[in-house]
Design a protein around this motif. Structure first.
Motif: not given
Ligand SMILES: Nc1nc2c(ncn2[C@@H]2O[C@H](COP(=O)(O)OP(=O)(O)O)[C@@H](O)[C@H]2O)c(=O)[nH]1
Lengths: 643, 308
Positions: A36-43, A80, A169-170, A172-173, A206-208
């Motif tokens: 979903s949006v913000d799950d970190g796909k683009s990252t 992203a 994902n994430k 780290d959080l 952790s994609a980030l």
């Molecule tokens: N802390 C943390 N933040 C992440 C991680 N992966 C993505 N994010 C953050 O989550 C937000 C959404 O990521 P984005 O890649 O744009 O999500 P998308 O909508 O799935 O493409 C961004 O602010 C990223 O920096 C992760 O592994 N850890």
């Protein structure tokens, strides 16, 4: 190797050679990312590209110029942003389509289908999934498995992807918590049980920060599975390829004007070699493969996915859309299909919609005749529906103006799929996955229909008639003696004071099945009607005796299931075919052998010998009365007859 | 039946799979359209596309013509190459130059590159496609060339004005391509959508495909202008004050009109050396193309207008 411009030619050329060689043997893996949006796909994708050194310097330079006002993450650039393509979308801050990204390692080249998460999701995800070998489903560790995850799992399995990575994902959080990860995995497993044959790999990530993406993570020391990249590089993507059944749908007939005539197409499954026997369908004419012609010389063998041109030893009439197969039972054929449709148009689909169906074999005018049910993609539940909206998934009945040759989508994605095209504006409005030829066995009655229950209890009837109801299915070849045994059985039961109803296949054809012929689907339908009548008869406490050829084991199994196995007795009249031929006073066998009767079981159509019958009778050694007595003994032993 | 077959031996490599998929697409176009044409730019992608097309119909000839839009400002080596290949392979080659642009004496030195490109390439292409009544036009574009291409379809729909509308493209599933068009509308077909620049070079290497020599490093006369190395290809070159050509070892990653094509400094003189350079590549391919730097997203604007 270094990027040093002043390469020392002589020393380095062997090194280049072997490097190039390694790269030439790479395989291609296509995968889909969903979340979903913000799950970190683009990252994640940015991280994969970045860490595999495919983020080019100048792209990065352009990137930082664009983002000069943005607070940087620890990657310096917002990865992203790299994933967004079109200018207008960039201005609106949304992505609306499927974007394809490329990166490679020494082992494999990867094509990533990136499908952004929002309302258009189903359509885009289905598009991306249609050509993918694998899906990476992202879950935000803080959120856990949500409705969206269920949706992703459903669409993935609908599109026939059998390899899934669930990337939590994430991490780290959530302090890299092992117990939280395990909980999420358990939730997913519970839900994914309903999607058979999907191989799932769970991965904390952790994609980030890059943990477990390309590089192993010290934060996740408790996890010892491969990283995402290691998994992508090594997962077997060919283990489910069908090498047994050769299928090729002819795209073009190639003629060079000097007598060469070849059939061009891509091998959809199986293998082909010169000398192999192949059959052209629908004509049914057989020939042998003479050559597998390619620009680089003839091949000894060709397998799935290869575009080839075949020549045959005989001059047979073959055109675009015809199939060349090793086994003529391979393509199924039907005018009416059940298919799962993903609807991709703003105008909702309603029953009766006329359009064009395009499949591997070409185009045909088509009507979507009925919507059997809509699927709630978040739960997988089936609901009745009068129409199908944009991004809905529904099971529909498709009627074609011309018979279609196909495979079920589960068997072959290439030959089991189609698109629907609008006849006015030529838009691609739907994508379909063929389930099977439409059969009345599967048809669900209108939900408004509710049966009335009798005021008489089963035990009351049982006492009155001195019997428990059941159905005796007497199956066997034509002239095996089925009807004679059925009549003898009816007499025997009557004489013992039992009440039965005899349903003879031929008698039924004089009345309620007067509209049916003798093709396989029609024989199946005849048995269905008899089975349904038997069910009514059984519900009234009576014994049903059904006597008909019933050549198809699968259809017999359906009858057994309909009538419930503990009330069903299958009797196989196993009379040798030579004896049947002699007894056949109507001359049916002779006519079938002369080709006057087609689809005649035992001669020109298959009769599946029962393997799970309750009783086998050979009438060449037993009289009809003896056979009937044997059935009565069995019924008594099974407790259907009292006193 | 399968006892003597090693399934591993049947697996396609990346290049074999790309090749088969491209051939499938090319054959599909010939089956679905009445009048296809192949846009032939003389570049390496066009060379690979031409090769794939020959393979798709072998041993028959290519069942459609090639079209080259000649701006009159291509590298002379490109034109020589084009004419040689056309005669060696017996190709049906159509060339077209926008007569109005020619009359006006447009050139990439005096005119802004956007205007020049529109008249000599975009408009010229539309004229030629209209004149030939082509309903499908093959191009060698790849999705990895540039960000905005990542979402481009294999069958890209164009309205009767050859315009591309990003919101009006058809979803593409499996290997099924919807080529239905009404009169005047057309489809641009990109059979090499999934190829990368590295794939292209590797394929050129293993198939021994002939490409223009400009792709390989040699000492060439260049001037440095706005950070780009521009080759002095003929005496029409307009030197600016203080410019003198200097000989440098350069090659080109993409080819077009010589005053608009930037060279890169390189010593890679063979296909293998180019591949080696690729494997270490740190700069993306279109970087050398001056036209892209007009404005971010300019490629997209050009595409909407009908430029490739
Ligand atoms: N802390 C943390 N933040 C992440 C991680 N992966 C993505 N994010 C953050 O989550 C937000 C959404 O990521 P984005 O890649 O744009 O999500 P998308 O909508 O799935 O493409 C961004 O602010 C990223 O920096 C992760 O592994 N850890």
């Amino acid at each position: 190797m270094t990027a040093d411009q002043s390469i020392d030619r002589s020393g380095i050329s062997t090194c280049i050679d072997s490097l190039v060689e390694t790269f030439e043997h790479r395989e291609l893996l296509r995968f889909l990312t969903c979340g979903s949006v913000d799950d970190g796909k683009s990252t994640l994708i940015g991280r994969l590209l970045h860490d595999t050194k495919r983020v080019y310097e100048d792209q990065l330079a352009e990137l930082s110029a664009h983002h000069s006002g943005v607070q940087g993450s620890d990657l310096q650039v917002d990865l992203a942003w790299l994933m967004d393509g079109l200018k207008s979308e960039r201005e609106q801050g949304i992505t609306i389509d499927v974007a394809y990204r490329y990166f490679s390692t020494a082992r494999r080249k990867f094509v990533v289908a990136d499908t952004p998460g929002h309302e258009q999701y189903t359509r885009n995800m289905a598009t991306g999934a249609s050509n993918s070998d694998l899906a990476v489903i992202l879950i935000d560790a803080q959120q856990g498995m949500g409705v969206q995850t269920k949706r992703h799992m459903y669409i993935t399995s609908l599109l026939g992807i059998t390899r899934v990575v669930v990337a939590v994902n994430k991490m780290d959080l959530i302090d890299w918590s092992e117990s939280r990860f395990k909980q999420i995995c358990a939730d997913c497993r519970e839900f994914s049980k309903r999607h058979a044959c999907v191989e799932t790999y769970f991965l904390p990530m952790s994609a980030l920060h890059g943990d477990n993406v390309v590089h192993r993570s010290s934060n996740l020391g408790w996890f010892d599975g491969p990283t995402l990249m290691e998994h992508l590089e090594t997962v077997d993507i060919a283990d489910d390829v069908d090498l047994r059944h050769f299928r090729l749908v002819v795209q073009n007939v190639i003629r060079d004007g000097q007598g060469f005539r070849g059939f061009a197409g891509t091998v959809a499954s199986g293998i082909v070699r010169p000398g192999d026997t192949v059959v052209a369908v629908p004509s049914g004419i057989g020939s042998n493969v003479e050559r597998i012609v390619t620009f680089n010389g003839d091949l000894d063998i060709a397998g799935p996915g290869r575009a080839v041109t075949l020549t045959l030893t005989d001059e047979i009439d073959i055109g675009r859309g015809d199939w060349l197969v090793s086994d003529p039972t391979v393509p199924l054929r039907a005018h009416k299909l059940d298919a799962d449709l993903v609807w991709m148009n703003e105008n909702p689909l309603k029953g009766g919609y006329r359009c064009i169906l395009q499949s591997e074999g070409g185009s045909t005018n088509t009507t979507v005749t009925a919507i059997r049910h809509r699927v709630d993609i978040n739960t997988g539940d089936e609901q009745p529906a009068a129409s199908v909206g944009l991004n809905d998934v529904a099971r529909c009945v498709i009627a074609l103006d011309k018979e279609l040759m196909f495979d079920p989508y589960r068997v072959n994605r290439r030959t089991g799929s189609f698109i629907l095209v609008d006849r006015l504006n030529n838009a691609t409005v739907g994508a379909g996955m063929i389930v099977a030829a439409s059969s009345p066995w599967d048809r669900t009655p209108e939900p408004t229909l509710i049966g009335t229950t009798s005021g008489i209890e089963g035990w009351e009837r049982s006492i009155r008639y001195g019997q428990k109801p059941c159905t005796v299915l007497i199956t066997g070849l034509t002239a095996a003696g089925k009807s004679t045994i059925a009549t003898a059985l009816e007499r025997e039961l009557f004489d013992r004071g039992k009440v039965s109803v005899r349903l003879d296949g031929e008698n039924v054809r004089l009345g309620i099945s007067r509209d049916l012929g003798f093709s396989n689907p029609e024989r199946s339908e005849n048995l269905r009607r008899i089975a349904e009548v038997a069910r009514l008869v059984n519900n009234q406490g009576l014994i049903a005796i059904a006597a008909l050829v019933a050549p198809d084991a699968e259809v017999r199994a359906r009858a057994r299931a309909l009538l419930t196995p503990d009330r069903f007795v299958e009797v196989f009249v196993d009379t040798p075919i030579e004896v049947c031929r002699v007894r056949d006073d109507k001359g049916m066998y002779a006519a079938a052998e002369r080709g006057e009767i087609t689809s005649f079981p035992g001669v020109s159509a298959v009769y599946d010998r029962p393997t799970e019958m309750d009783l086998r009778l050979d009438t060449s050694v037993r009289s009809p009365q003896q056979c009937a007595a044997a059935i009565v003994d069995l019924l008594a032993a099974r407790g259907f007859l009292r006193g | 039946m399968l006892a003597d077959v090693d399934p591993a031996g049947l697996r396609l490599t990346n290049l074999e799979q790309l090749e088969s998929e491209s051939i499938h697409i090319i054959r599909e176009v010939v089956a679905q359209f009445s009048s296809p044409v192949m846009l032939y730019s003389i570049g390496k992608d066009s060379s690979v596309l031409l090769h794939l097309t020959r393979k798709a119909f072998f041993p028959a000839k290519i069942p459609f013509p090639l079209l080259h839009i000649d701006t009159t400002w291509k590298f002379s080596e490109m034109i020589e190459f084009r004419d040689r290949i056309a005669s060696e392979l017996g190709l049906e080659l159509i060339t077209h130059t926008n007569p109005e642009g020619l009359d006006m004496g447009l050139n990439p030195f005096d005119q802004h590159s956007t205007y020049y490109t529109d008249v000599m390439k975009t408009q010229a292409l539309k004229q030629a496609l209209d004149a030939g009544e082509f309903d499908a036009a093959f191009g060698g574009a790849r999705r990895d060339e540039e960000k905005s291409r990542a979402k481009e379809r294999v069958f890209s729909f164009r309205d009767r004005h050859h315009r591309w509308d990003p919101r009006n493209q058809r979803p593409e599933l499996w290997n099924l391509f919807n080529g239905r068009v009404n009169k005047g509308e057309s489809i641009r077909v990109f059979p090499m959508s999934n190829w990368t620049e590295l794939d292209v070079w590797q394929y050129i290497h293993i198939e021994g495909i002939d490409v223009v020599g400009l792709y390989f490093a040699a000492q060439r006369p260049v001037v440095k202008r706005d950070g780009a190395l521009i080759m002095v290809d003929d005496d029409r070159f307009r030197f600016e004050a203080g410019e003198t050509p200097e000989m440098r070892s350069v090659r080109f990653r993409t080819l077009g009109c010589y005053p608009l094509s930037g060279a890169v400094q390189s010593t890679a003189a063979t296909v293998l050396e180019v591949i080696a350079e690729q494997l270490n590549a740190t700069r993306s391919e279109r970087e050398g193309r001056v036209i892209d730097h007009d404005s971010s997203g300019s490629m997209e604007d050009k595409k909407r207008e009908g430029y490739f």
